[in-house]
Design an enzyme around this catalytic site. Structure first.
Site, PDB file in Angstrom:
ATOM      1  N   HIS A 246      28.662  15.158  29.737  1.00 30.56           N
ATOM      2  CA  HIS A 246      28.366  14.561  29.311  1.00 30.56           C
ATOM      3  C   HIS A 246      29.249  13.423  29.308  1.00 30.56           C
ATOM      4  CE1 HIS A 246      28.078  12.074  24.643  1.00 30.56           C
ATOM      5  NE2 HIS A 246      27.620  11.545  26.046  1.00 30.56           N
TER       6      HIS A 246
ATOM      7  N   ASP B  65      33.501  10.851  18.079  1.00 28.90           N
ATOM      8  CA  ASP B  65      33.154  11.263  16.904  1.00 28.90           C
ATOM      9  C   ASP B  65      33.422  11.011  15.258  1.00 28.90           C
ATOM     10  OD1 ASP B  65      32.606  13.074  17.279  1.00 28.90           O
ATOM     11  OD2 ASP B  65      30.516  13.156  17.441  1.00 28.90           O
ATOM     12  N   ASP B  66      34.622  11.460  15.668  1.00 32.26           N
ATOM     13  CA  ASP B  66      35.780  12.649  14.792  1.00 32.26           C
ATOM     14  C   ASP B  66      36.559  11.685  14.566  1.00 32.26           C
ATOM     15  OD1 ASP B  66      36.119  13.586  17.265  1.00 32.26           O
ATOM     16  OD2 ASP B  66      35.934  15.614  16.354  1.00 32.26           O
TER      17      ASP B  66
ATOM     18  N   ASP C  50      39.163  18.363  30.050  1.00 33.37           N
ATOM     19  CA  ASP C  50      40.797  17.343  29.193  1.00 33.37           C
ATOM     20  C   ASP C  50      41.668  18.655  30.159  1.00 33.37           C
ATOM     21  OD1 ASP C  50      39.724  19.524  28.511  1.00 33.37           O
ATOM     22  OD2 ASP C  50      40.371  18.741  26.172  1.00 33.37           O
TER      23      ASP C  50
END
Length: 456
Positions: A204, A225-226, A304
Site C-alpha cells: 500500500h 489513520d491513527d 519501516d
C-alpha cells in the site's frame, strides 16, 4: 515590484530600484483614479436636484468610493506583507540556541534567516478499515491545516472497507480520496502467513507514495489513520522543508520522539530539535529524490524497519523534536498494539504552538551540529547509571552516562525507563550513538564508550 535579493558570503544584500520610481507610479495611479471619479460624478448627476442636494449626493458617493478603495488598499497591503515575508525576513533576532540547553536555561538570540517561498507539501494519510480512527485523524489534520492550497490532503485507502470509504467521502473536496486497487493475497504459508498484514501495508505504501509523487510534488508528509497532529504540525514541517531539500545528509523530518513521555522530555523546550540516525516514522516528511532512490528496491514487508537498515539510510539522519508533534491512538491494528499500552500512549504531543518560521534552524546542519551538540555532549561530566537513577550530584544539570555495547545500552535504558530496543543496531533517537532525554529534572545523554564507531 522589481526587487532583487542577493546572497553573498552569508550576508543578505537588498537591492531595490530608486524610491522615486514608486512615487511616480503611485502619483499616476492616484491621478487616474481622481479623473475617473470626477467623470463618474459629473455624468451621474441628477439635473432635477438643487445645487445643495447635488453636492450632498456627490459627497455621499465620495464617501462610498473612499470606503471601497480603502478596503482594496488594505487587501493590497496585506498581500504585500505576505510577499515581503516570503521573500525575506529582515526583522531583528530570533530565539534559538548555540547548543541543546539544560533544563531551565535560555537560548541566546540568533540572527534572522532567509525565508524560502512556501512550497506545496501534500499530506498523505494511510487508511484501511478503521472508520472511527480515520475520522479522528482527518478531523485533527483539517482543524490545524493553515492552507488547503499549500497542504493538500490525500487519503489513500486499502482493504476495500466500505464503512471507512463512507467516512472519507463525507469530507468532500477538503481531501482527495484514493483507493488502492490491488486487493489480492500473497500466497504466504507457514509463519509468514501470520505476517500478511505487513506485506499489504508495504504494498500500500509503495502504491500510495507513487500516486502522490506522480503529481510532481517535491516532498510529502506521511501520516496514518491513527495519528493526531499538534497545532504547530504544519509550521514544523514547512519550516524544516528548506533544510531537508538542501542538506544531502538528511533522510527525513519526523514529528515523533520515541522517548517523548512527559517525564523524559523538557516540556518547556518545545522548540528544541535534534538530528537522529534512527528513522522514527509516525508523521514524517521525505523528498521526491529519496522516493526515486527507494522505489526500485521497495521491500515486500516491514518497510519501516527496512528504512533503518544501512543500505537505505546511507549514513543520513532525520530531524526529530524534543516534544512530539503527533500522537498515536492506534491500539487496534496489524501490530496488535505492540508497545502501545506500555509506551506509545504516554508520548506527549505539543500543545503550545511554536512559530518555527521565526527560528534560525541552521544549527541542525551536519557540520554545525557536530560542534553545538556532539562536541558539547562529549565534554559534559560523566555519572554512572546508578548515580543518575539515585539522583546524586544534583548540582549537575546536564551529564553523560557511558554504555559499552548494545547489550549494555539495553540494560541502562531499561533502568532509566526509556525505549531499550535496537533496530539495525541503533537505539531509538540516537545520533552518533548519543541518546538524550530528561531524568529527575536533568538532561542525560547516554554515550557510547570509549567512542562511537558506528552501529551493528
Amino acid at each position: 515590484f522589481e526587487c532583487m535579493y542577493v546572497v553573498c558570503n552569508g550576508q543578505v544584500e537588498q537591492q531595490m530600484r530608486p524610491f522615486s520610481l514608486y512615487s511616480a507610479i503611485a502619483f499616476v495611479v492616484c491621478w487616474t483614479l481622481f479623473v475617473l471619479l470626477m467623470c463618474y460624478l459629473i455624468s451621474s448627476r441628477d439635473t432635477s436636484l438643487t445645487n445643495e442636494e447635488a453636492i450632498s449626493k456627490i459627497e455621499a458617493k465620495i464617501d462610498n468610493f473612499d470606503a471601497r478603495n480603502i478596503r482594496v488598499l488594505e487587501q493590497i497591503r496585506d498581500e504585500l506583507k505576505v510577499i515581503e515575508n516570503v521573500v525575506l525576513d529582515t526583522n531583528g533576532a530570533v530565539r534559538h540556541g548555540d547548543q541543546p540547553r539544560a533544563v531551565g536555561t535560555e537560548r541566546p538570540l540568533l540572527p534572522a534567516r532567509v525565508q524560502h517561498p512556501a512550497p506545496v507539501i501534500p499530506v498523505l494519510v494511510m487508511a484501511c478499515n478503521r472508520p472511527s480512527y480515520t475520522q479522528r485523524a482527518l478531523d485533527s489534520l483539517l482543524k490545524h491545516r493553515p492552507s488547503p492550497r499549500l497542504f493538500p490532503v490525500y487519503v489513500s485507502q486499502d482493504c476495500g472497507h466500505q464503512p471507512t470509504a463512507d467516512v472519507i467521502s463525507k469530507y468532500g473536496s477538503q481531501i482527495t480520496h484514493m483507493k488502492q486497487p490491488n486487493q489480492s493475497g500473497f500466497g504466504l504459508t507457514g509463519k509468514k502467513k501470520a505476517q500478511e498484514g505487513y506485506y499489504k501495508i508495504s504494498r500500500h505504501y509503495r502504491w500510495a507514495l507513487g500516486q502522490v509523487f506522480s503529481h510532481n510534488y517535491s516532498s510529502v508528509i506521511v501520516t496514518e489513520d491513527d495519528i493526531e497532529v499538534a497545532p504547530d504540525f504544519f509550521s514544523y514541517f514547512s519550516s524544516l522543508w528548506p533544510l531537508l531539500a538542501s542538506d544531502s545528509s538528511l533522510l527525513c523530518v519526523s514529528a515523533w520522539n520515541d522517548n517523548g513521555k512527559e517525564s523524559r522530555i523538557d516540556i518547556k523546550g518545545n522548540d528544541l530539535l535534534y538530528r537522529s540516525d534512527f528513522f522514527p516514522g509516525l508523521g514524517w516528511m521525505m523528498t521526491r529524490d529519496l522516493w526515486s532512490e527507494l522505489l526500485p528496491k521497495w521491500p515486500d514487508s516491514f518497510w519501516d524497519d527496512w528504512m533503518r537498515e544501512p543500505d537505505q539510510r546511507k549514513g543520513r539522519a532525520c530531524i526529530r523534536p524534543e516534544v512530539s508533534r503527533t500522537s498515536t491512538f492506534g491500539e487496534q491494528g496489524v501490530s496488535h498494539g505492540q508497545f502501545f499500552k506500555d509506551h506509545l500512549r504516554y508520548i506527549v504531543m505539543n500543545k503550545d504552538p511554536v512559530d518555527f518560521e521565526k527560528l534560525d534552524l541552521s544549527y541542525l546542519q551536519e557540520d554545525q551540529y557536530q560542534k553545538v551538540f556532539v562536541e558539547h555532549v562529549l565534554s559534559l561530566p560523566v555519572l554512572t547509571t546508578e548515580e543518575v537513577f539515585s539522583n546524586k550530584r544534583t548540582e549537575l544539570k546536564e551529564v553523560q552516562v557511558h554504555y559499552l555495547s548494545g547489550k549494555d545500552f539495553t540494560a541502562v535504558a531499561k533502568q532509566l525507563k526509556i525505549m531499550s530496543d535496537l533496530k539495525a543496531g541503533m537505539p531509538r533517537t540516537a545520533y552518533k550513538g548519543i541518546v538524550s532525554f530528561i531524568f529527575n529534572g536533568r538532561r542525560v545523554h547516554l554515550t557510547k564508550y570509549p567512542q562511537w564507531t558506528g552501529y551493528l
